[in-house]
Design an enzyme around this catalytic site. Structure first.
Site, PDB file in Angstrom:
ATOM      1  N   THR A  15       0.816  -1.211   0.000  1.00 23.44           N
ATOM      2  CA  THR A  15       0.000   0.000   0.000  1.00 23.44           C
ATOM      3  C   THR A  15       0.853   1.266   0.000  1.00 23.44           C
ATOM      4  O   THR A  15       2.036   1.243   0.315  1.00 23.44           O
ATOM      5  CB  THR A  15      -0.944   0.020   1.219  1.00 23.44           C
ATOM      6  OG1 THR A  15      -0.175   0.040   2.417  1.00 23.44           O
ATOM      7  CG2 THR A  15      -1.861  -1.190   1.217  1.00 23.44           C
ATOM      8  N   ASP A  16       0.202   2.373  -0.341  1.00 28.19           N
ATOM      9  CA  ASP A  16       0.868   3.674  -0.333  1.00 28.19           C
ATOM     10  C   ASP A  16       0.445   4.464   0.907  1.00 28.19           C
ATOM     11  O   ASP A  16      -0.226   3.921   1.792  1.00 28.19           O
ATOM     12  CB  ASP A  16       0.579   4.436  -1.632  1.00 28.19           C
ATOM     13  CG  ASP A  16      -0.906   4.743  -1.829  1.00 28.19           C
ATOM     14  OD1 ASP A  16      -1.686   4.629  -0.853  1.00 28.19           O
ATOM     15  OD2 ASP A  16      -1.279   5.097  -2.958  1.00 28.19           O
ATOM     16  N   LEU A  17       0.797   5.732   0.976  1.00 30.21           N
ATOM     17  CA  LEU A  17       0.471   6.552   2.142  1.00 30.21           C
ATOM     18  C   LEU A  17      -1.030   6.725   2.347  1.00 30.21           C
ATOM     19  O   LEU A  17      -1.474   6.978   3.464  1.00 30.21           O
ATOM     20  CB  LEU A  17       1.143   7.928   2.030  1.00 30.21           C
ATOM     21  CG  LEU A  17       2.663   7.940   2.208  1.00 30.21           C
ATOM     22  CD1 LEU A  17       3.219   9.323   1.923  1.00 30.21           C
ATOM     23  CD2 LEU A  17       3.043   7.475   3.602  1.00 30.21           C
TER      24      LEU A  17
ATOM     25  N   ILE B 166      -3.984   2.547   0.174  1.00 27.06           N
ATOM     26  CA  ILE B 166      -4.501   1.727  -0.924  1.00 27.06           C
ATOM     27  C   ILE B 166      -3.333   1.089  -1.667  1.00 27.06           C
ATOM     28  O   ILE B 166      -2.189   1.537  -1.550  1.00 27.06           O
ATOM     29  CB  ILE B 166      -5.399   2.546  -1.888  1.00 27.06           C
ATOM     30  CG1 ILE B 166      -4.619   3.677  -2.542  1.00 27.06           C
ATOM     31  CG2 ILE B 166      -6.619   3.090  -1.150  1.00 27.06           C
ATOM     32  CD1 ILE B 166      -5.401   4.439  -3.589  1.00 27.06           C
TER      33      ILE B 166
END
Length: 132
Positions: A14-16, A19
């Site tokens: 996931t990203d920040l 997601i």
């Protein structure tokens, strides 16, 4: 025949925003293609020893909905077309019945010099078989 691979989204995927980072979908579908070939009886390590490898030539991708940490996903792979030296597959990433990502991927068979070569005979037979 539809090949299916189940995988879980880990924190590292996931990203920040929490997601799945867009490029990780490409990793997910790569894993699914490798397992599809394995299920067809294709040993990619043995192929490499014979001077043949597969390389992605083209990807057309659509990001439809986000996947999130801890989601259980299914990657479905369907043969769209097999030519003498390439294979085209349609792949979908789903969470339950919801399609999150779709891609059409063209994979070329290459020799150890990077030149296109015919698909291995056992793969061509497997793909030509009903449900291949």
């Amino acid at each position: 025949m539809t090949h299916s691979l189940t995988l879980r989204v880990y924190y590292e995927d996931t990203d920040l925003a929490g997601i799945v980072y867009y490029a990780n979908y490409l990793r997910f579908i790569e894993r699914a293609r490798s397992e599809w070939l394995r299920d067809l009886g294709i040993d990619q390590v043995a192929l490499k020893a014979q001077g043949r490898v597969f390389a992605v030539r083209r990807v057309e991708a659509d990001y439809l909905r986000p996947a999130r940490f801890d989601d259980l996903l299914e990657v479905r792979t369907d043969l769209a077309h097999a030519g003498p030296a390439r294979v085209v597959v349609d792949q979908r990433v789903l969470r339950g019945d919801t399609v999150l990502f779709t891609a059409r991927v063209t994979v070329a068979c290459l020799d150890d010099q990077g030149r296109p070569v015919r698909l291995p005979a056992d793969l061509a037979r497997a793909l030509a078989a009903p449900g291949g």
